[in-house]
Design a protein around this motif. Structure first.
Motif, PDB file in Angstrom:
ATOM      1  N   LEU A  14       0.838  -1.190   0.000  1.00  0.00           N
ATOM      2  CA  LEU A  14       0.000   0.000   0.000  1.00  0.00           C
ATOM      3  C   LEU A  14       0.881   1.251   0.000  1.00  0.00           C
ATOM      4  O   LEU A  14       0.638   2.212  -0.724  1.00  0.00           O
ATOM      5  N   LEU A  15       1.918   1.188   0.834  1.00  0.00           N
ATOM      6  CA  LEU A  15       2.833   2.317   0.958  1.00  0.00           C
ATOM      7  C   LEU A  15       3.540   2.573  -0.370  1.00  0.00           C
ATOM      8  O   LEU A  15       3.663   3.719  -0.810  1.00  0.00           O
ATOM      9  N   ILE A  16       3.982   1.474  -0.989  1.00  0.00           N
ATOM     10  CA  ILE A  16       4.680   1.629  -2.269  1.00  0.00           C
ATOM     11  C   ILE A  16       3.763   2.281  -3.297  1.00  0.00           C
ATOM     12  O   ILE A  16       4.143   3.215  -4.004  1.00  0.00           O
ATOM     13  N   LEU A  17       2.528   1.817  -3.348  1.00  0.00           N
ATOM     14  CA  LEU A  17       1.624   2.320  -4.379  1.00  0.00           C
ATOM     15  C   LEU A  17       1.187   3.749  -4.110  1.00  0.00           C
ATOM     16  O   LEU A  17       0.934   4.515  -5.030  1.00  0.00           O
ATOM     17  N   LYS A  77       2.774   6.093  -1.939  1.00  0.00           N
ATOM     18  CA  LYS A  77       3.749   7.111  -1.562  1.00  0.00           C
ATOM     19  C   LYS A  77       4.973   7.188  -2.478  1.00  0.00           C
ATOM     20  O   LYS A  77       5.632   8.211  -2.520  1.00  0.00           O
ATOM     21  N   SER A  78       5.278   6.128  -3.182  1.00  0.00           N
ATOM     22  CA  SER A  78       6.510   6.176  -3.975  1.00  0.00           C
ATOM     23  C   SER A  78       6.213   6.672  -5.388  1.00  0.00           C
ATOM     24  O   SER A  78       5.060   6.668  -5.837  1.00  0.00           O
ATOM     25  N   SER A  79       7.260   7.084  -6.089  1.00  0.00           N
ATOM     26  CA  SER A  79       7.041   7.583  -7.440  1.00  0.00           C
ATOM     27  C   SER A  79       6.668   6.434  -8.363  1.00  0.00           C
ATOM     28  O   SER A  79       5.891   6.601  -9.303  1.00  0.00           O
ATOM     29  N   LEU A  80       7.204   5.248  -8.056  1.00  0.00           N
ATOM     30  CA  LEU A  80       6.817   4.079  -8.831  1.00  0.00           C
ATOM     31  C   LEU A  80       5.311   3.868  -8.729  1.00  0.00           C
ATOM     32  O   LEU A  80       4.622   3.632  -9.731  1.00  0.00           O
ATOM     33  N   GLY A  81       4.837   3.990  -7.479  1.00  0.00           N
ATOM     34  CA  GLY A  81       3.406   3.799  -7.247  1.00  0.00           C
ATOM     35  C   GLY A  81       2.591   4.818  -8.016  1.00  0.00           C
ATOM     36  O   GLY A  81       1.544   4.501  -8.604  1.00  0.00           O
ATOM     37  N   LEU A  82       3.092   6.037  -8.040  1.00  0.00           N
ATOM     38  CA  LEU A  82       2.393   7.103  -8.761  1.00  0.00           C
ATOM     39  C   LEU A  82       2.275   6.734 -10.240  1.00  0.00           C
ATOM     40  O   LEU A  82       1.204   6.836 -10.845  1.00  0.00           O
ATOM     41  N   HIS A  83       3.396   6.253 -10.796  1.00  0.00           N
ATOM     42  CA  HIS A  83       3.391   5.868 -12.205  1.00  0.00           C
ATOM     43  C   HIS A  83       2.440   4.715 -12.452  1.00  0.00           C
ATOM     44  O   HIS A  83       1.694   4.707 -13.425  1.00  0.00           O
ATOM     45  N   VAL A  84       2.486   3.750 -11.547  1.00  0.00           N
ATOM     46  CA  VAL A  84       1.619   2.586 -11.716  1.00  0.00           C
ATOM     47  C   VAL A  84       0.167   3.017 -11.716  1.00  0.00           C
ATOM     48  O   VAL A  84      -0.628   2.610 -12.578  1.00  0.00           O
ATOM     49  N   ARG A  85      -0.172   3.884 -10.761  1.00  0.00           N
ATOM     50  CA  ARG A  85      -1.561   4.314 -10.688  1.00  0.00           C
ATOM     51  C   ARG A  85      -1.930   5.135 -11.921  1.00  0.00           C
ATOM     52  O   ARG A  85      -3.035   5.008 -12.462  1.00  0.00           O
TER      53      ARG A  85
END
Lengths: 549, 427
Positions: free
Chosen positions: A414-417, A419-427
């Motif tokens: 959850l944190l990765i998706l 809070k991280s920039s990777l998560g931002l890109h994925v979303r």
């Protein structure tokens, strides 16, 4: 004179076990040594049927070695040499030879192969009585836990000599827990054999005890009372008994519900681990990955390989296996994405078939490399056993750790998706691929990493599954259906939905199971799910707005 | 040029055809019908290798009736209808004289009609639920009264068990066995409320609720025992959960009918030590025949760690019996061999002799073993005499009056002794 003598003799016999006074010891040692060796030497010749009486005789000898002999016998470490029938304590050494110690002289003998030895046979009944004999000796042990175990043994299998030993020791006992257990043991005896007033007193004092033997004794007492034409005493007894039994029953009922919740959560957390990786690949990329189960299988086999590579570090093997399995499965995931799935973008049916083919390939690969037989993955010491909260309620450690672990994985993800920039890109990619690309997000790269992440988590789930079920080529297939169920039920691409879906499916299953049996419970859950999907095709928490398209 | 090639090719084909014909005349064909792929491959591949080993040994010893034995191996792939097809292939196309094969009851039931139609001969080497007797099948595995009932007797007499959990996987063998056991227990005076029956799906892995239920069921002060017909993979998680919830073999012993040496070789056996299994053979039994058999097997398979198990012994006995019967009859004709087989005696690997009875079932000793840490069993009880396999259980109302006798004058697989009629249906 004769009477006095016999009383004296019986006294000595019953107290012999307890006699720890120094002056007696010196005298008895020489005497009992020969007795013990004579009896021990009979062990090789004795048939299993005659063993109980022989062991009883051994147990009644007050010798410092008696405990060892009984303990070795209990552990199955007592052997005798085929050549000259010497009774030895044998332990397997690293080089597949057996290290021998003469039980009587404590003398080390030359290590031999297994074929030169024969085990002194025991069976379950014999081991049960050996436990009772040891318990009597263990009552004076220095370790508190051993004393508790000893008293418990005597509580469940009361014997006259055991009870008198408890009676003797209770005043000397310093530990509160042990004393309380001893007290219960004595009260139970009072309840069974005491006078009427004593019985009533015992019942009121045992009111809050959850020990199964207490309840059993009360129930059988109540059943033994005549149903009609009771005397006043019997009436009072019956009333007291049924009151206390009801009290105990209702307390046990509460714990039963708590236990069921725990079982449900633990099944749910396994489902969560299995499904959460799928949520990401399915939700974000829209890829139905039939090889997801095989990613778990790879994770489980990674655990096996790690245990094989570091046989001396079994205790830490799982900690090592988690990152290793994540890497192995994640890497395979990335390879699959780069090698197959990206060429099939936007063609769900083809992707489904292709990943199904990959799952078969991976299964066969494992069959060829590791053989079709199940592999043996050991459980570290800290994953075995249970945390006993009270006599009717205990939580198994492996399930407890798995619940904690799966929640940890969930929140990390959850944190990765979030809070991280990777998560931002994925979303961003999952919400609107074209727009994300227009904003210079490398959607291809994001796809590969997402697929790798989902597969890696499946690998971690595999490490957990290796502790619960068989590690074999079919491991993945058993969980793939459940994973899809959870994802569909929770709503595609929604992590919280997956958590709620997994936990509720687990709990529903576990609450249905005691009532209807596990076969029917599975069916009911499936039928319920089909109906639910009819009503809400997008699951519990459907994605809203434009992302839903 | 082309013509020349054609001639060569046709001559090769012709010569190979001729050699096949002569081969066929010189050999006795033995069909092997075991799954070599799919879920049952784990267990059945071992039996295929056993038959091949026996054939090799027989050929080394000079063959049979002056001919060599020739194995014909087919793979029904754990696919039940395929068992019928492959049986037909073996009997009609390959014209085998005998078949060794099948593991699950459903595969046997699938092959049965073909066997009876084409008058084949099948040796079935696995313990099963009984309630069947076919003229064309010889059952060398245990019937319920050769495994389940002695195991329950042992628990009742030696362990004083009075409360019973019958736990099984949800399919025909556990259901029928448990029906027989329930009837047997009730006939022994066990009350209905002291019997708990539980079924789980194939490959069940989440045992916590059921084990906790068993624990509660067993905590009423009466000695409780579990009779397990849990199949295959589901056993490991079951025993693990027992261990984790602190149930030892002394508290609640579990006696299993489907857990043998082969299954244990994939186990971490620590949580299982002390639990029981009932079979007609254990690898650990010390006898000259057994030692030779184990050594032979390890040499044949080329792996020193491979174990032997009960269905292997049943295959061994079946094969030896068939060889003896063929020698006795002087032919491989099915009808003559079938009659010759009845009464044939072959030494067991565990000592004593196995005899083929008129109902196509064996007389065998029953052993109860405790699981040891090395994955082997230690025998704790043994029936004093051999037990005759009973095709039709005496404890089920529907089969109480039925007997099977394939000798004249009855010659019937399910003969009703009350009405003195043969139902004619063989299976």
């Amino acid at each position: 004179m004769k009477q006095i003598f016999s009383v004296l003799l019986s006294c000595i016999l019953s107290w012999q076990v307890l006699a720890s006074t120094q002056d007696l010891d010196a005298f008895q040692r020489t005497d009992t040594d020969s007795d013990l060796s004579q009896l021990v030497n009979q062990l090789p010749k004795t048939k299993l049927k005659k063993m109980p009486s022989l062991v009883e005789k051994i147990a009644h000898i007050n010798n410092e070695k008696t405990h060892d002999v009984l303990q070795f016998l209990l552990n199955g470490e007592l052997f005798y040499t085929k050549a000259n029938k010497t009774v030895v304590h044998a332990v397997k050494a690293d080089n597949s030879l057996y290290v021998l110690t003469d039980v009587l002289t404590s003398e080390m003998l030359v290590p031999v192969e297994k074929s030169k030895l024969r085990k002194v046979k025991t069976n379950n009944r014999l081991r049960g009585s050996i436990r009772s004999y040891i318990a009597k000796i263990d009552l004076t042990d220095e370790d508190k836990n051993i004393r508790i175990k000893a008293v418990k043994q005597l509580l469940d299998n009361p014997s006259d000599s055991g009870l008198s030993a408890v009676q003797e020791l209770i005043s000397k006992e310093k530990d509160k827990d042990v004393r309380e257990l001893m007290n219960i043991t004595l009260l139970l005896n009072q309840l069974k054999k005491g006078k009427h007033a004593e019985k009533i007193a015992a019942i009121t004092q045992l009111e809050d005890t959850l020990e199964p033997s207490v309840k059993n004794a009360m129930v059988s007492m109540l059943e033994a009372l005549p149903t009609e034409s009771k005397t006043d005493e019997q009436k009072a007894l019956a009333a007291n008994l049924s009151k206390v039994i009801n009290n105990i029953e209702s307390k046990r009922g509460v714990f039963e519900v708590i236990e069921n919740i725990f079982f449900g959560l633990s099944l749910g957390s396994v489902l969560l681990l299995a499904a959460i990786g799928l949520t990401i690949t399915f939700g974000v990329m829209g890829v139905i990955n039939m090889a997801h189960g095989e990613m778990m299988m790879l994770g489980a086999y990674t655990t096996y390989v790690i245990q094989l590579a570091f046989p001396n570090l079994i205790e830490y093997s799982l900690l090592m296996a988690v990152p290793a399995a994540f890497l192995v499965s994640g890497l395979v995931g990335v390879i699959i994405e780069r090698g197959v799935i990206r060429y099939l973008k936007g063609r769900p049916l083809e992707t489904l078939l292709a990943t199904f083919g990959i799952s078969l390939i991976l299964q066969q690969l494992v069959r060829t490399v590791f053989s079709p037989l199940n592999r043996q993955v050991q459980a570290p010491e800290w994953m075995t056993g249970s945390w006993v909260i009270n006599p009717v309620f205990s939580l198994t450690f492996n399930r407890l750790y798995i619940i904690i672990f799966s929640l940890m994985v969930f929140f990390t993800l959850l944190l990765i998706l979030k809070k991280s920039s990777l998560g931002l890109h994925v979303r961003a990619v999952s919400q609107n691929r074209d727009m994300a690309r227009a904003l210079s997000i490398k959607s291809d790269w994001v796809d590969a990493i997402t697929f790798g992440l989902g597969s890696g988590i499946a690998g971690v789930a595999g490490v957990v599954l290796s502790q619960l079920t068989n590690v074999g080529p079919n491991l993945g297939q058993a969980y793939i259906i459940d994973s899809f169920l959870v994802v569909v039920f929770g709503g595609v691409g929604n992590l919280w939905g997956t958590l709620v879906a997994a936990m509720s499916l687990g709990s529903i299953n576990k609450f249905l199971e005691p009532a209807v049996g596990s076969v029917l419970a599975n069916i009911i859950v499936l039928v319920g799910l089909v109906l639910f999907i009819q009503k809400r095709p997008k699951g519990l928490f459907p994605q809203k707005g434009r992302a839903a398209d | 040029m082309k013509f020349k090639k054609l001639i060569i090719a046709s001559s090769i084909i012709a010569s190979s055809l001729v050699s096949q014909v002569t081969m066929a005349a010189d050999t006795i064909k033995v069909g092997v019908l075991h799954s070599l792929s799919g879920t049952m491959a784990i267990s059945e591949t071992t039996l295929k290798d056993t038959v091949l080993m026996m054939i090799e040994d027989q050929n080394k010893a000079g063959g049979l009736l002056g001919k060599k034995l020739e194995p014909v191996v087919v793979d029904p792939a754990s696919n039940w209808p395929l068992f019928a097809e492959k049986t037909r292939e073996l009997l009609a196309k390959e014209k085998v004289d005998v078949i060794f094969g099948c593991w699950t009851s459903v595969s046997r039931k699938s092959a049965l009609p073909v066997l009876e139609e084409l008058n084949g001969l099948l040796f079935y080497p696995v313990q099963y639920e009984g309630e069947e007797s076919s003229k064309n099948v010889f059952y060398t595995g245990a019937a319920p009264n050769q495994q389940a009932i002695p195991a329950v007797d042992y628990l009742m007499e030696e362990m004083d068990a009075t409360r019973w959990v019958l736990a099984g996987t949800d399919y025909v063998y556990p259901r029928t066995t448990n029906k027989i056991l329930e009837a047997y227990l009730i006939s022994k005076g066990v009350k209905k409320e002291d019997i708990m029956i539980n079924y789980t799906p194939f490959g069940h892995s989440d045992w916590q609720g059921i084990v906790s239920k068993i624990k509660k069921f067993g905590s009423t002060g009466k000695k409780t025992a579990v009779v397990s017909t849990i199949n295959g993979d589901a056993n490991i998680p079951f025993y693990k959960e027992l261990g984790n919830q602190g149930i030892s073999a002394e508290d609640i012993p579990v006696v299993a009918f489907s857990v043998g040496e082969e299954e244990l070789s994939g186990f971490d056996t620590k949580p299982l030590v002390g639990h029981l299994a009932a079979w007609n053979y254990f690898q650990s039994v010390e006898s000259d025949e057994n030692a030779a058999f184990i050594a032979n097997w390890k040499k044949y398979i080329g792996d020193d760690k491979r174990v032997t198990n009960d269905p292997m012994e049943a295959t061994y006995i079946g094969f030896k019996m068939w060889v003896k019967a063929v020698e006795k009859a002087g032919t491989t004709d099915v009808n003559s061999v079938e009659q010759a087989l009845i009464g044939v005696a072959v030494p067991n690997l565990t000592g004593g002799t196995a005899v083929m009875n008129a109902n196509h079932h064996l007389s065998k000793p029953v052993l109860i073993g405790e699981i040891q840490e090395d994955g082997q069993f230690e025998v704790v009880s043994e029936t004093p005499d051999t037990v005759i396999g009973d095709a039709w259980s005496d404890f089920l109302p529907s089969s109480k009056n039925l007997i099977s006798d394939w000798t004249a004058p009855v010659k019937c697989g399910n003969f009703d002794i009350k009405t003195a009629k043969c139902s004619g249906q063989n299976f």
